[in-house]
Design a protein around this motif. Structure first.
Motif, PDB file in Angstrom:
ATOM      1  N   VAL A 131      45.448  50.261  34.593  1.00  0.00           N
ATOM      2  CA  VAL A 131      44.397  50.431  33.597  1.00  0.00           C
ATOM      3  C   VAL A 131      44.520  49.343  32.525  1.00  0.00           C
ATOM      4  O   VAL A 131      45.564  49.195  31.903  1.00  0.00           O
ATOM      5  N   ASP A 132      43.430  48.620  32.321  1.00  0.00           N
ATOM      6  CA  ASP A 132      43.321  47.631  31.251  1.00  0.00           C
ATOM      7  C   ASP A 132      42.232  48.133  30.313  1.00  0.00           C
ATOM      8  O   ASP A 132      41.044  47.981  30.590  1.00  0.00           O
ATOM      9  N   VAL A 133      42.646  48.753  29.211  1.00  0.00           N
ATOM     10  CA  VAL A 133      41.686  49.398  28.314  1.00  0.00           C
ATOM     11  C   VAL A 133      40.766  48.409  27.602  1.00  0.00           C
ATOM     12  O   VAL A 133      39.778  48.807  27.008  1.00  0.00           O
ATOM     13  N   SER A 134      41.067  47.125  27.679  1.00  0.00           N
ATOM     14  CA  SER A 134      40.186  46.126  27.069  1.00  0.00           C
ATOM     15  C   SER A 134      38.997  45.799  27.977  1.00  0.00           C
ATOM     16  O   SER A 134      38.071  45.104  27.558  1.00  0.00           O
ATOM     17  N   GLN A 135      39.012  46.310  29.196  1.00  0.00           N
ATOM     18  CA  GLN A 135      37.945  46.048  30.168  1.00  0.00           C
ATOM     19  C   GLN A 135      37.084  47.289  30.357  1.00  0.00           C
ATOM     20  O   GLN A 135      37.494  48.402  30.028  1.00  0.00           O
ATOM     21  N   LYS A 136      35.887  47.091  30.932  1.00  0.00           N
ATOM     22  CA  LYS A 136      35.051  48.233  31.289  1.00  0.00           C
ATOM     23  C   LYS A 136      34.163  47.874  32.483  1.00  0.00           C
ATOM     24  O   LYS A 136      33.840  46.698  32.692  1.00  0.00           O
ATOM     25  N   ASN A 137      33.854  48.882  33.256  1.00  0.00           N
ATOM     26  CA  ASN A 137      32.917  48.792  34.380  1.00  0.00           C
ATOM     27  C   ASN A 137      33.254  47.675  35.372  1.00  0.00           C
ATOM     28  O   ASN A 137      32.360  47.000  35.879  1.00  0.00           O
ATOM     29  N   LEU A 138      34.528  47.492  35.675  1.00  0.00           N
ATOM     30  CA  LEU A 138      34.943  46.424  36.583  1.00  0.00           C
ATOM     31  C   LEU A 138      34.475  46.663  38.017  1.00  0.00           C
ATOM     32  O   LEU A 138      34.114  45.717  38.717  1.00  0.00           O
ATOM     33  N   SER A 139      34.474  47.909  38.465  1.00  0.00           N
ATOM     34  CA  SER A 139      33.998  48.222  39.814  1.00  0.00           C
ATOM     35  C   SER A 139      32.516  47.920  39.919  1.00  0.00           C
ATOM     36  O   SER A 139      32.055  47.334  40.893  1.00  0.00           O
ATOM     37  N   HIS A 140      31.788  48.302  38.894  1.00  0.00           N
ATOM     38  CA  HIS A 140      30.342  48.067  38.871  1.00  0.00           C
ATOM     39  C   HIS A 140      30.050  46.563  38.828  1.00  0.00           C
ATOM     40  O   HIS A 140      29.160  46.074  39.510  1.00  0.00           O
ATOM     41  N   ALA A 141      30.846  45.826  38.047  1.00  0.00           N
ATOM     42  CA  ALA A 141      30.675  44.371  37.960  1.00  0.00           C
ATOM     43  C   ALA A 141      30.988  43.726  39.303  1.00  0.00           C
ATOM     44  O   ALA A 141      30.333  42.764  39.705  1.00  0.00           O
ATOM     45  N   LYS A 142      31.978  44.277  40.014  1.00  0.00           N
ATOM     46  CA  LYS A 142      32.356  43.731  41.321  1.00  0.00           C
ATOM     47  C   LYS A 142      31.215  43.894  42.311  1.00  0.00           C
ATOM     48  O   LYS A 142      30.976  43.030  43.142  1.00  0.00           O
ATOM     49  N   ARG A 143      30.475  45.018  42.227  1.00  0.00           N
ATOM     50  CA  ARG A 143      29.327  45.228  43.109  1.00  0.00           C
ATOM     51  C   ARG A 143      28.331  44.085  42.979  1.00  0.00           C
ATOM     52  O   ARG A 143      27.776  43.618  43.946  1.00  0.00           O
ATOM     53  N   SER A 144      28.116  43.661  41.734  1.00  0.00           N
ATOM     54  CA  SER A 144      27.122  42.627  41.448  1.00  0.00           C
ATOM     55  C   SER A 144      27.617  41.230  41.767  1.00  0.00           C
ATOM     56  O   SER A 144      26.909  40.414  42.323  1.00  0.00           O
ATOM     57  N   SER A 145      28.875  40.935  41.392  1.00  0.00           N
ATOM     58  CA  SER A 145      29.355  39.558  41.500  1.00  0.00           C
ATOM     59  C   SER A 145      30.277  39.314  42.682  1.00  0.00           C
ATOM     60  O   SER A 145      30.483  38.175  43.063  1.00  0.00           O
ATOM     61  N   GLY A 146      30.880  40.366  43.201  1.00  0.00           N
ATOM     62  CA  GLY A 146      31.853  40.200  44.274  1.00  0.00           C
ATOM     63  C   GLY A 146      33.212  39.751  43.776  1.00  0.00           C
ATOM     64  O   GLY A 146      34.089  39.449  44.556  1.00  0.00           O
ATOM     65  N   ALA A 147      33.398  39.716  42.449  1.00  0.00           N
ATOM     66  CA  ALA A 147      34.684  39.286  41.871  1.00  0.00           C
ATOM     67  C   ALA A 147      35.751  40.327  42.166  1.00  0.00           C
ATOM     68  O   ALA A 147      35.490  41.514  42.170  1.00  0.00           O
ATOM     69  N   ILE A 148      36.966  39.868  42.412  1.00  0.00           N
ATOM     70  CA  ILE A 148      38.093  40.768  42.680  1.00  0.00           C
ATOM     71  C   ILE A 148      39.176  40.492  41.650  1.00  0.00           C
ATOM     72  O   ILE A 148      39.547  39.354  41.416  1.00  0.00           O
ATOM     73  N   ARG A 149      39.684  41.561  41.039  1.00  0.00           N
ATOM     74  CA  ARG A 149      40.779  41.452  40.088  1.00  0.00           C
ATOM     75  C   ARG A 149      41.886  42.370  40.559  1.00  0.00           C
ATOM     76  O   ARG A 149      41.660  43.545  40.765  1.00  0.00           O
ATOM     77  N   SER A 150      43.064  41.847  40.745  1.00  0.00           N
ATOM     78  CA  SER A 150      44.181  42.684  41.157  1.00  0.00           C
ATOM     79  C   SER A 150      45.462  42.149  40.551  1.00  0.00           C
ATOM     80  O   SER A 150      45.514  41.035  40.069  1.00  0.00           O
ATOM     81  N   LYS A 151      46.482  42.979  40.599  1.00  0.00           N
ATOM     82  CA  LYS A 151      47.790  42.595  40.084  1.00  0.00           C
ATOM     83  C   LYS A 151      48.825  43.104  41.081  1.00  0.00           C
ATOM     84  O   LYS A 151      48.726  44.223  41.562  1.00  0.00           O
ATOM     85  N   VAL A 152      49.811  42.306  41.382  1.00  0.00           N
ATOM     86  CA  VAL A 152      50.856  42.700  42.336  1.00  0.00           C
ATOM     87  C   VAL A 152      51.782  43.699  41.655  1.00  0.00           C
ATOM     88  O   VAL A 152      52.157  43.541  40.502  1.00  0.00           O
ATOM     89  N   LYS A 153      52.165  44.749  42.398  1.00  0.00           N
ATOM     90  CA  LYS A 153      53.085  45.759  41.874  1.00  0.00           C
ATOM     91  C   LYS A 153      54.367  45.101  41.419  1.00  0.00           C
ATOM     92  O   LYS A 153      54.880  44.193  42.068  1.00  0.00           O
ATOM     93  N   GLY A 154      54.872  45.577  40.290  1.00  0.00           N
ATOM     94  CA  GLY A 154      56.155  45.113  39.797  1.00  0.00           C
ATOM     95  C   GLY A 154      56.095  43.801  39.054  1.00  0.00           C
ATOM     96  O   GLY A 154      57.101  43.282  38.635  1.00  0.00           O
ATOM     97  N   LYS A 155      54.945  43.212  38.890  1.00  0.00           N
ATOM     98  CA  LYS A 155      54.827  41.925  38.171  1.00  0.00           C
ATOM     99  C   LYS A 155      54.228  42.136  36.806  1.00  0.00           C
ATOM    100  O   LYS A 155      53.458  42.975  36.574  1.00  0.00           O
TER     101      LYS A 155
END
Length: 155
Positions: A131-155
């Protein structure tokens, strides 16, 4: 390769296809153990040996006008946002988030005074999202733009 966790913001927009409810605004709450969905007229109906759970999604929160009946449910005690224990019924349904269908539990709650009809809690978030509380509606934004944001576990 380590599993990656999807970044999710403080809010998002999801689909609940089994309930026919689409583009639903949700609040992410890592302080809540379980997810909750706003319902009204929650009641048990006994028909001989069988008991079914009947409920309505609240149309004031954008839900489709429909009454639902489920036979698979459980009753549990949940501590509400005021710190008071209350009995709630819990159902399982699928939620679509970041293009993935996730089967999860929702307690049926009166969220009429809340801004969001659905709250997503830790049981859904665990091992799936950061959870990044500074962000909002990332899933919805991904639908529109196809952008992917992820973070590797433990990093």
């Amino acid at each position: 390769m380590k599993n990656s966790l999807q970044v999710i913001g403080a809010t998002d927009i999801v689909d609940l296809p089994e309930l026919g409810w689409f583009k639903v605004p949700v609040r992410i709450d890592s302080g809540a153990a379980t997810s909750a969905i706003h319902c009204s007229r929650v009641r048990l109906i006994k028909d001989g040996e069988k008991t079914s759970l009947h409920f309505d999604l609240d149309t004031k929160k954008g839900a489709p006008q429909h009454s639902y009946v489920v036979t698979e449910f459980k009753e549990t005690t949940i501590r509400n946002s005021s710190g008071i224990d209350e009995k709630r019924y819990v159902i399982k349904t699928r939620i679509t988030l970041f293009g993935k269908k996730i089967r999860t539990e929702f307690s049926l709650a009166n969220r009429g005074k809340m801004s969001y009809p659905i709250l997503l809690g830790r049981k859904l978030l665990k091992n799936r999202f950061i959870v990044d509380v500074s962000q909002k509606n990332l899933s919805h934004a991904k639908r529109s733009s196809g952008a992917i944001r992820s973070k590797v576990k433990g990093k």
